[in-house]
Write a protein that holds these residues in place. Structure first.
Motif, PDB file in Angstrom:
ATOM      1  N   GLU A 116       0.831  -1.205   0.000  1.00 54.21           N
ATOM      2  CA  GLU A 116       0.000   0.000   0.000  1.00 54.21           C
ATOM      3  C   GLU A 116       0.867   1.258   0.000  1.00 54.21           C
ATOM      4  OE1 GLU A 116      -0.500  -2.490   2.297  1.00 54.21           O
ATOM      5  OE2 GLU A 116      -2.277  -3.389   1.386  1.00 54.21           O
ATOM      6  N   LEU A 119       2.310   1.689  -3.441  1.00 51.01           N
ATOM      7  CA  LEU A 119       1.303   2.218  -4.360  1.00 51.01           C
ATOM      8  C   LEU A 119       1.067   3.707  -4.110  1.00 51.01           C
ATOM      9  CD1 LEU A 119      -1.382  -0.614  -4.509  1.00 51.01           C
ATOM     10  CD2 LEU A 119      -0.045   0.295  -6.407  1.00 51.01           C
ATOM     11  N   GLU A 120       1.013   4.080  -2.857  1.00 51.40           N
ATOM     12  CA  GLU A 120       0.797   5.497  -2.535  1.00 51.40           C
ATOM     13  C   GLU A 120       1.944   6.362  -3.070  1.00 51.40           C
ATOM     14  OE1 GLU A 120       0.353   8.286   1.408  1.00 51.40           O
ATOM     15  OE2 GLU A 120      -0.483   6.254   1.477  1.00 51.40           O
ATOM     16  N   GLN A 123       1.546   6.591  -6.802  1.00 50.26           N
ATOM     17  CA  GLN A 123       0.454   7.501  -7.143  1.00 50.26           C
ATOM     18  C   GLN A 123       0.879   8.964  -6.973  1.00 50.26           C
ATOM     19  OE1 GLN A 123      -2.412   5.698  -4.509  1.00 50.26           O
ATOM     20  NE2 GLN A 123      -3.531   4.785  -6.218  1.00 50.26           N
ATOM     21  N   ASP A 160      -1.454   8.484 -17.745  1.00 46.52           N
ATOM     22  CA  ASP A 160      -2.821   8.027 -17.520  1.00 46.52           C
ATOM     23  C   ASP A 160      -2.917   6.511 -17.625  1.00 46.52           C
ATOM     24  OD1 ASP A 160      -5.631   8.877 -17.078  1.00 46.52           O
ATOM     25  OD2 ASP A 160      -5.933   7.865 -19.013  1.00 46.52           O
ATOM     26  N   ARG A 163      -1.402   5.156 -14.549  1.00 49.66           N
ATOM     27  CA  ARG A 163      -2.302   5.403 -13.418  1.00 49.66           C
ATOM     28  C   ARG A 163      -3.428   4.375 -13.410  1.00 49.66           C
ATOM     29  NH1 ARG A 163      -4.250  11.407 -12.540  1.00 49.66           N
ATOM     30  NH2 ARG A 163      -4.790  11.123 -14.714  1.00 49.66           N
ATOM     31  N   SER A 164      -3.935   4.007 -14.570  1.00 52.95           N
ATOM     32  CA  SER A 164      -4.977   2.972 -14.659  1.00 52.95           C
ATOM     33  C   SER A 164      -4.460   1.632 -14.165  1.00 52.95           C
ATOM     34  CB  SER A 164      -5.474   2.828 -16.100  1.00 52.95           C
ATOM     35  OG  SER A 164      -6.109   3.982 -16.518  1.00 52.95           O
ATOM     36  N   GLU A 165      -3.220   1.320 -14.515  1.00 57.44           N
ATOM     37  CA  GLU A 165      -2.621   0.062 -14.071  1.00 57.44           C
ATOM     38  C   GLU A 165      -2.397   0.071 -12.556  1.00 57.44           C
ATOM     39  OE1 GLU A 165       0.838  -0.690 -16.529  1.00 57.44           O
ATOM     40  OE2 GLU A 165      -0.343  -0.341 -18.347  1.00 57.44           O
ATOM     41  N   VAL A 166      -2.025   1.202 -12.012  1.00 60.45           N
ATOM     42  CA  VAL A 166      -1.850   1.326 -10.559  1.00 60.45           C
ATOM     43  C   VAL A 166      -3.191   1.114  -9.869  1.00 60.45           C
ATOM     44  CG1 VAL A 166      -1.332   2.965  -8.698  1.00 60.45           C
ATOM     45  CG2 VAL A 166       0.227   2.761 -10.639  1.00 60.45           C
ATOM     46  N   THR A 167      -4.240   1.708 -10.396  1.00 56.46           N
ATOM     47  CA  THR A 167      -5.577   1.553  -9.822  1.00 56.46           C
ATOM     48  C   THR A 167      -6.024   0.094  -9.890  1.00 56.46           C
ATOM     49  OG1 THR A 167      -6.159   3.821 -10.398  1.00 56.46           O
ATOM     50  CG2 THR A 167      -7.987   2.315  -9.996  1.00 56.46           C
ATOM     51  N   GLU A 170      -4.135  -1.800  -7.292  1.00 60.95           N
ATOM     52  CA  GLU A 170      -4.678  -1.448  -5.976  1.00 60.95           C
ATOM     53  C   GLU A 170      -5.972  -2.186  -5.710  1.00 60.95           C
ATOM     54  OE1 GLU A 170      -5.194   2.653  -3.498  1.00 60.95           O
ATOM     55  OE2 GLU A 170      -5.922   2.662  -5.561  1.00 60.95           O
ATOM     56  N   ASN A 171      -6.847  -2.244  -6.709  1.00 58.60           N
ATOM     57  CA  ASN A 171      -8.119  -2.958  -6.561  1.00 58.60           C
ATOM     58  C   ASN A 171      -7.887  -4.446  -6.346  1.00 58.60           C
ATOM     59  OD1 ASN A 171      -9.610  -0.609  -6.788  1.00 58.60           O
ATOM     60  ND2 ASN A 171      -9.916  -0.843  -8.997  1.00 58.60           N
TER      61      ASN A 171
END
Length: 176
Positions: A116, A119-120, A123, A160, A163-167, A170-171
């Protein structure tokens, strides 16, 4: 309604990258209140068809302007740049190297003791890059330097996507 007007004209907004999304949303609701096909249910077939077309035009314009990348690409399109021309813009090697490093950091997230926190941090780096390149875009557009504007958009597209891959990661971490 005039289908030839720009989306900015439709919403009575200045033609620039930064815009007040609250004003956009308010104007969208106002337009839909008057144009929505349900308001024309008792009208004749031609008026109903026009209401559907107008509503679709307003919806498309709203969805384009409310998101930064589609808005940037639309602005470039208004300046005569299609998506292919934007995509063909060269990207500096140091930016590409930075993107590789960010991707490697993303791949290492699973192996971290505290994914986490990793990831933070990632981000935060992406948000800083986004801010930097959207500032470059705004300045380039203000100067009508379309090559620089397109280069900034390409960088924003890279960020972008990452960022989608990071999200997504994270999910998936939250689901496990």
């Amino acid at each position: 309604m005039d289908f030839s007007q720009s989306y900015f004209e439709l919403f009575e907004l200045p033609q620039r990258f930064e815009l007040d999304t609250d004003v956009l949303a308010r104007r969208y609701r106002e337009l839909q209140m008057h144009l929505h096909p349900d308001k024309h249910a008792a009208a004749g077939p031609q008026e109903q068809r026009l209401a559907v077309q107008y509503s679709a035009f307003v919806n498309g314009a709203f969805h384009t302007l409310k998101q930064p990348l589609p808005r940037a690409l639309y602005l470039l399109n208004l300046a005569g740049w299609d998506k292919e021309r934007v995509a063909a813009q060269p990207v500096a090697g140091d930016f590409l190297l930075q993107q590789m490093e960010l991707r490697e950091a993303l791949e290492r997230i699973h192996g971290l003791v505290n994914p986490e926190a990793g990831l933070e941090h990632l981000q935060d780096e992406l948000a800083a890059g986004w801010s930097e390149h959207s500032g470059e875009l705004s300045a380039a557009m203000a100067d009508e330097d379309w090559n620089e504007a397109a280069a900034a958009v390409v960088k924003m597209q890279y960020l972008d996507k990452l960022r989608s891959e990071v999200t997504a990661l994270e999910n998936s971490l939250l689901d496990s």
